[in-house]
Design a protein around this motif. Structure first.
Motif, PDB file in Angstrom:
ATOM      1  N   THR A  40      86.441 -11.342  13.045  1.00 44.05           N
ATOM      2  CA  THR A  40      85.179 -11.999  12.606  1.00 44.05           C
ATOM      3  C   THR A  40      85.132 -13.604  13.361  1.00 44.05           C
ATOM      4  OG1 THR A  40      84.688 -10.519  10.807  1.00 44.05           O
ATOM      5  CG2 THR A  40      83.471 -12.764  11.054  1.00 44.05           C
ATOM      6  N   LYS A  41      86.236 -14.042  12.829  1.00 44.01           N
ATOM      7  CA  LYS A  41      86.409 -15.465  13.297  1.00 44.01           C
ATOM      8  C   LYS A  41      86.390 -15.457  15.022  1.00 44.01           C
ATOM      9  CE  LYS A  41      90.471 -16.892  14.222  1.00 44.01           C
ATOM     10  NZ  LYS A  41      91.473 -17.206  15.213  1.00 44.01           N
ATOM     11  N   GLU A  42      87.043 -14.669  15.716  1.00 47.61           N
ATOM     12  CA  GLU A  42      87.084 -14.255  17.153  1.00 47.61           C
ATOM     13  C   GLU A  42      85.640 -14.333  17.672  1.00 47.61           C
ATOM     14  OE1 GLU A  42      89.257 -15.578  19.382  1.00 47.61           O
ATOM     15  OE2 GLU A  42      90.508 -16.293  17.519  1.00 47.61           O
ATOM     16  N   ALA A  54      87.568 -27.334   3.731  1.00 47.45           N
ATOM     17  CA  ALA A  54      86.634 -26.756   4.807  1.00 47.45           C
ATOM     18  C   ALA A  54      85.103 -27.376   4.847  1.00 47.45           C
ATOM     19  CB  ALA A  54      86.659 -25.401   5.258  1.00 47.45           C
ATOM     20  N   ARG A  55      84.463 -27.096   3.561  1.00 47.90           N
ATOM     21  CA  ARG A  55      83.252 -27.384   3.508  1.00 47.90           C
ATOM     22  C   ARG A  55      82.299 -26.766   4.580  1.00 47.90           C
ATOM     23  NH1 ARG A  55      83.344 -33.657   4.013  1.00 47.90           N
ATOM     24  NH2 ARG A  55      81.310 -33.209   4.371  1.00 47.90           N
ATOM     25  N   PRO A  56      81.981 -25.373   4.359  1.00 52.29           N
ATOM     26  CA  PRO A  56      81.311 -24.980   5.532  1.00 52.29           C
ATOM     27  C   PRO A  56      79.767 -24.968   5.333  1.00 52.29           C
ATOM     28  CG  PRO A  56      82.123 -23.314   4.162  1.00 52.29           C
ATOM     29  CD  PRO A  56      82.764 -24.487   3.618  1.00 52.29           C
ATOM     30  N   HIS A  57      79.107 -25.193   6.187  1.00 53.46           N
ATOM     31  CA  HIS A  57      77.583 -24.677   6.379  1.00 53.46           C
ATOM     32  C   HIS A  57      77.357 -23.563   5.945  1.00 53.46           C
ATOM     33  CE1 HIS A  57      78.365 -28.610   8.510  1.00 53.46           C
ATOM     34  NE2 HIS A  57      77.129 -29.044   7.864  1.00 53.46           N
ATOM     35  N   VAL A  58      77.982 -22.615   6.407  1.00 53.45           N
ATOM     36  CA  VAL A  58      77.739 -21.133   6.311  1.00 53.45           C
ATOM     37  C   VAL A  58      79.058 -20.603   5.926  1.00 53.45           C
ATOM     38  CG1 VAL A  58      77.074 -18.850   7.445  1.00 53.45           C
ATOM     39  CG2 VAL A  58      76.157 -21.059   8.152  1.00 53.45           C
ATOM     40  N   ALA A  59      79.231 -19.692   4.915  1.00 54.52           N
ATOM     41  CA  ALA A  59      80.484 -19.104   4.686  1.00 54.52           C
ATOM     42  C   ALA A  59      80.069 -17.398   4.425  1.00 54.52           C
ATOM     43  CB  ALA A  59      80.768 -19.405   2.974  1.00 54.52           C
ATOM     44  N   ILE A  60      80.879 -16.677   5.322  1.00 56.48           N
ATOM     45  CA  ILE A  60      80.840 -15.309   5.213  1.00 56.48           C
ATOM     46  C   ILE A  60      82.143 -14.677   4.381  1.00 56.48           C
ATOM     47  CG2 ILE A  60      81.126 -13.320   6.991  1.00 56.48           C
ATOM     48  CD1 ILE A  60      80.387 -15.428   9.199  1.00 56.48           C
ATOM     49  N   ILE A  61      81.657 -13.590   3.899  1.00 54.76           N
ATOM     50  CA  ILE A  61      82.791 -12.531   3.210  1.00 54.76           C
ATOM     51  C   ILE A  61      82.448 -11.247   3.814  1.00 54.76           C
ATOM     52  CG2 ILE A  61      83.396 -11.536   1.145  1.00 54.76           C
ATOM     53  CD1 ILE A  61      82.036 -13.675  -0.481  1.00 54.76           C
ATOM     54  N   SER A  62      83.384 -10.974   4.780  1.00 53.48           N
ATOM     55  CA  SER A  62      83.314 -10.015   5.667  1.00 53.48           C
ATOM     56  C   SER A  62      83.261  -8.574   4.851  1.00 53.48           C
ATOM     57  CB  SER A  62      84.448  -9.830   6.701  1.00 53.48           C
ATOM     58  OG  SER A  62      85.835  -9.740   5.804  1.00 53.48           O
ATOM     59  N   ASN A  63      84.034  -8.509   3.780  1.00 50.32           N
ATOM     60  CA  ASN A  63      84.286  -7.123   2.833  1.00 50.32           C
ATOM     61  C   ASN A  63      84.914  -7.434   1.970  1.00 50.32           C
ATOM     62  OD1 ASN A  63      87.012  -6.715   3.708  1.00 50.32           O
ATOM     63  ND2 ASN A  63      85.975  -6.334   5.687  1.00 50.32           N
ATOM     64  N   ALA A  83      80.021  -7.842  13.820  1.00 45.99           N
ATOM     65  CA  ALA A  83      79.209  -8.433  14.395  1.00 45.99           C
ATOM     66  C   ALA A  83      78.107  -8.727  13.741  1.00 45.99           C
ATOM     67  CB  ALA A  83      78.799  -7.613  15.698  1.00 45.99           C
ATOM     68  N   CYS A  84      77.476  -7.771  12.672  1.00 48.65           N
ATOM     69  CA  CYS A  84      76.231  -8.202  12.076  1.00 48.65           C
ATOM     70  C   CYS A  84      76.349  -9.323  10.968  1.00 48.65           C
ATOM     71  CB  CYS A  84      76.139  -7.006  10.839  1.00 48.65           C
ATOM     72  SG  CYS A  84      75.271  -5.589  12.017  1.00 48.65           S
ATOM     73  N   ALA A  85      77.563  -9.497  10.603  1.00 49.13           N
ATOM     74  CA  ALA A  85      77.973 -10.711   9.705  1.00 49.13           C
ATOM     75  C   ALA A  85      77.850 -12.008  10.620  1.00 49.13           C
ATOM     76  CB  ALA A  85      79.406 -10.696   9.041  1.00 49.13           C
ATOM     77  N   VAL A  86      78.373 -11.939  11.998  1.00 48.35           N
ATOM     78  CA  VAL A  86      78.417 -13.122  12.818  1.00 48.35           C
ATOM     79  C   VAL A  86      77.027 -13.264  13.273  1.00 48.35           C
ATOM     80  CG1 VAL A  86      78.818 -13.667  14.924  1.00 48.35           C
ATOM     81  CG2 VAL A  86      80.767 -12.589  13.732  1.00 48.35           C
ATOM     82  N   LEU A  87      75.936 -12.251  13.379  1.00 46.43           N
ATOM     83  CA  LEU A  87      74.826 -12.647  13.708  1.00 46.43           C
ATOM     84  C   LEU A  87      74.185 -13.165  12.202  1.00 46.43           C
ATOM     85  CD1 LEU A  87      73.777  -9.487  15.684  1.00 46.43           C
ATOM     86  CD2 LEU A  87      74.227 -11.572  16.404  1.00 46.43           C
ATOM     87  N   GLY A  88      74.476 -13.023  11.116  1.00 51.62           N
ATOM     88  CA  GLY A  88      73.941 -13.673   9.929  1.00 51.62           C
ATOM     89  C   GLY A  88      73.908 -15.018  10.031  1.00 51.62           C
ATOM     90  N   ALA A  89      75.432 -15.349  10.268  1.00 53.85           N
ATOM     91  CA  ALA A  89      75.773 -16.881  10.533  1.00 53.85           C
ATOM     92  C   ALA A  89      74.932 -17.554  11.647  1.00 53.85           C
ATOM     93  CB  ALA A  89      77.332 -16.728  10.765  1.00 53.85           C
TER      94      ALA A  89
END
Length: 448
Positions: free
Chosen positions: A111-113, A171-180, A280-286
């Motif tokens: 997901t990072k890549e 890291a103080r992210p503006h967007v934080a993803i939990i992939s699963n 990719a869905c998670a990435v598109l969410g970001a």
């Protein structure tokens, strides 16, 4: 070239003493990879990094972050890990980039890549080249954030409870993803609920007004949503904000139709696997959370390819002629990722061979979780080769015509597998990092 760090900035960030005036272009802690202009961080690990400071300067390091040293290029601090962390915090504070952080039981690095590829369509994007996701890797990634970065991506990992929250606050992210939320590290945390709570701690680091991107298909979604002031969900569940509507697999690619708040989009990936479409869905969410165009990001993702150890596909010639197709998943394994990988194997052509090593850190549930994989593995593979006692239990449950060979470790298994290969075979290699499945890859690459 503008320096990444000046002497004044290094002193201010770390509170350290530095006699020389230097210009640092990169921050690193591996003495084997020092390049001219680097700041070498002398960490105390298996070996004391201070032993390698002279070699780092010989290799061209501009500066060394140390706890003691006579060279005027030494930036002297009481604790080098604390100094690196302070440098990462200073980099985050000075940056005008939009930061995205990702965690999850599986798929973090992929997901990072994908984020790197998608966000690069909109501006300069910074992300670590490796899985730098712990208390050393995260501050190092932050410390290397270019001054002119528009976006920056950080991967957050953990082995024990209480490790995600401090990384997220750094890291103080503006967007934080939990992939699963899966079962990796189940033996350490005790339950999936504890894993979900630990992964959910990434939300604690969100910038004010930030958005969490959460897995809609997880039974722990309600608990995660309760912790997130703002959230978008992704997955296949009805009502997901970024929803995978359908997916079509091909041996070397995949296509998907995805619903987003900006409308439906089509996605083509140059690597196969439904799990990649969900990543990719998670990435598109970001992308949506950042106010960017999802369709443009999807176009960029068409160029995404899996990396070595994480699904890279390549042909390997056989000594007696012909070749095999290798699916290199040797970096790590969990129940969910094994199921995803054998599903991709099932779609391949020719004789299909699964080479599987133990999934580690599952605690007392490990044996049962391995044996539960047997039906999926038997359905996907024509032959199965395993190493380790846990996969040995799964192997015993396979039909006899699927049983290739079982061995105690990857070193013992490698020659058994290599002797059985035939031209046209597709070979999946997967196992936890501690099983050293890369040994299998090396054996396949070795000349006869």
């Amino acid at each position: 070239m503008t320096a990444l760090w000046t002497s004044a900035e290094l002193r201010a960030a770390t509170g350290g003493a530095l006699a020389a005036e230097v210009a640092v272009q990169r921050v690193g802690f591996d003495s084997r990879q020092v390049a001219p202009g680097d700041l070498f961080v002398a960490l105390k690990a298996a070996r004391d990094g201070h032993e390698f400071v002279p070699a780092a300067f010989t290799a061209g390091a501009a500066c060394a972050l140390v706890e003691h040293g006579e060279d005027p290029r030494c930036l002297i601090v009481p604790d080098t890990l604390a100094g690196l962390t302070a440098l990462g915090a200073a980099a985050r504070a000075r940056s005008g980039a939009r930061f995205v952080a990702v965690t999850g039981s599986v798929g973090k690095t992929t997901t990072k890549e994908m984020l790197r590829v998608a966000l690069s369509a909109f501006g300069l994007t910074h992300a670590a080249s490796a899985s730098f996701n712990n208390h050393i890797g995260v501050p190092a990634t932050l410390a290397n954030t270019p001054r002119d970065a528009v976006f920056a991506v950080n991967e957050l990992g953990m082995n024990n409870r209480g490790e995600i929250a401090p990384l997220a606050r750094l890291a103080r992210p503006h967007v934080a993803i939990i992939s699963n939320i899966g079962t990796a590290h189940l033996g350490r945390l005790g339950s999936q609920a504890e894993i979900a709570a630990e992964k959910g701690d990434i939300i604690a680091g969100l910038e004010p007004g930030g958005t969490a991107i959460l897995p809609a298909d997880s039974p722990f979604l309600p608990e995660l949503l309760a912790r997130a002031p703002r959230a978008l969900t992704f997955g296949e569940a009805p009502g997901a904000d970024i929803r995978l509507l359908d997916y079509t697999a091909a041996p070397e690619s995949g296509t998907a139709r995805i619903a987003t708040p900006q409308g439906q989009i089509s996605l083509a990936l140059s690597a196969p696997g439904r799990h990649l479409a969900l990543n990719a869905c998670a990435v598109l969410g970001a992308v949506v959370a950042l106010g960017l165009e999802a369709g443009r990001a999807a176009q960029a993702l068409a160029g995404f390819g899996a990396g070595a150890g994480r699904g890279l596909r390549r042909s390997i010639p056989l000594p007696r002629g012909g070749s095999i197709l290798l699916m290199d998943e040797s970096y790590n394994a969990s129940e969910a990722s094994v199921r995803a990988s054998v599903s991709v194997l099932a779609s391949q052509q020719g004789r299909k061979i699964a080479v599987l090593g133990d999934m580690l850190e599952l605690g007392e549930q490990g044996p049962a979780m391995h044996r539960a994989l047997a039906p999926a593995v038997a359905a996907a593979a024509d032959l199965v080769y395993v190493c380790g006692p846990l996969m040995g239990g799964m192997f015993a449950d396979l039909p006899p015509d699927r049983q290739g060979a079982a061995a105690p470790d990857s070193v013992s298994l490698a020659p058994l597998l290599r002797a059985a290969l035939q031209p046209g075979d597709t070979v999946l290699v997967k196992g936890s990092l501690g099983m050293r499945m890369a040994t299998i890859i090396q054996a396949l690459d070795a000349p006869s």
